[in-house]
Design a protein around this motif. Structure first.
Motif, PDB file in Angstrom:
ATOM      1  N   THR A 122      62.277  37.690  31.940  1.00 23.14           N
ATOM      2  CA  THR A 122      62.474  39.075  31.768  1.00 23.14           C
ATOM      3  C   THR A 122      61.322  39.681  31.597  1.00 23.14           C
ATOM      4  N   THR A 123      60.581  39.384  31.100  1.00 25.00           N
ATOM      5  CA  THR A 123      59.188  40.285  31.043  1.00 25.00           C
ATOM      6  C   THR A 123      58.046  39.522  31.601  1.00 25.00           C
ATOM      7  N   GLY A 124      58.027  38.092  31.702  1.00 25.37           N
ATOM      8  CA  GLY A 124      57.077  36.941  32.775  1.00 25.37           C
ATOM      9  C   GLY A 124      57.577  38.572  34.268  1.00 25.37           C
ATOM     10  N   GLN A 125      58.843  38.403  34.706  1.00 21.97           N
ATOM     11  CA  GLN A 125      58.652  38.724  35.526  1.00 21.97           C
ATOM     12  C   GLN A 125      58.215  40.462  36.136  1.00 21.97           C
TER      13      GLN A 125
ATOM     14  N   LEU B  35      54.708  40.726  36.218  1.00 23.44           N
ATOM     15  CA  LEU B  35      54.026  40.528  37.672  1.00 23.44           C
ATOM     16  C   LEU B  35      54.645  41.847  38.535  1.00 23.44           C
ATOM     17  N   ILE B  36      55.222  42.574  38.202  1.00 24.23           N
ATOM     18  CA  ILE B  36      55.680  43.323  39.313  1.00 24.23           C
ATOM     19  C   ILE B  36      54.952  44.530  39.396  1.00 24.23           C
TER      20      ILE B  36
ATOM     21  N   GLU C  74      62.965  42.765  43.580  1.00 22.74           N
ATOM     22  CA  GLU C  74      64.411  42.198  44.157  1.00 22.74           C
ATOM     23  C   GLU C  74      64.446  41.291  42.558  1.00 22.74           C
ATOM     24  N   GLY C  75      63.513  40.538  42.126  1.00 22.87           N
ATOM     25  CA  GLY C  75      63.550  39.242  41.460  1.00 22.87           C
ATOM     26  C   GLY C  75      64.217  39.819  39.610  1.00 22.87           C
ATOM     27  N   LEU C  76      63.802  41.028  40.011  1.00 24.47           N
ATOM     28  CA  LEU C  76      63.834  41.778  37.941  1.00 24.47           C
ATOM     29  C   LEU C  76      65.431  41.229  37.725  1.00 24.47           C
TER      30      LEU C  76
END
Length: 165
Positions: free
Chosen positions: A135-138, A141-142, A85-87
């Motif tokens: 963006t890449t970090g999220q 993680l996803i 949901e955070g992306l």
């Protein structure tokens, strides 16, 4: 609507495209913001990749929600869904930056266009790098949480790869 295709869950198919396009878009947009020569060469590529990412992320999220209703829920799947949901906010910022870069590139070739203050490209570059990193970090993680959920003992059926007897 985003549940299955030919009887297979849509989510694994779409999410692999998303996991390729999102980091690629982030890298290309950051490069375009930092490197004017690359920006001129790439033309609309950063914008096109940003748009593709902006389209793929909601499809991935919705297909994931449809898949979540079909499988046994676990804390790992819930964590994955919460991270997913955070992306979209990160992708939205990245897409806006790509649009500004496209405009900037086209306006730069117009001798009639007024010159922007020196701080504008600096703010644009910093925003692009921060959005690309976020963006890449999220996305990492996803992706990691999704792989953990799929390949964990809690959700893998007997006889499936990763299952133990």
């Amino acid at each position: 609507m985003f549940d299955t295709i030919a009887g297979l869950p849509l989510h694994p198919l779409v999410v692999h495209a998303t996991e390729v396009v999102v980091p690629t878009a982030a890298l290309v947009i950051a490069l375009a913001a930092l490197w004017p020569r690359f920006r001129r060469w790439a033309r609309a590529l950063p914008f096109a990749l940003g748009l593709a990412a902006l389209v793929l992320v909601p499809i991935s999220t919705q297909s994931g929600e449809a898949l979540q209703e079909r499988v046994r829920d676990s804390s790992l799947i819930s964590t994955h869904a919460d991270l997913a949901e955070g992306l979209l906010p990160w992708i939205f910022v990245l897409f806006v930056v790509s649009g500004v870069l496209l405009w900037w590139n086209r306006a730069g070739g117009n001798s009639q266009a007024p010159r922007a203050p020196k701080w504008v490209p600096i703010v644009l570059a910093v925003t692009a790098v921060l959005a690309a990193a976020g963006t890449t970090g999220q996305a990492v993680l996803i992706g990691h949480s999704g792989a953990t959920a799929v390949w964990s003992q809690a959700t893998v059926g007997a006889g499936a790869p990763g299952a133990t007897k």
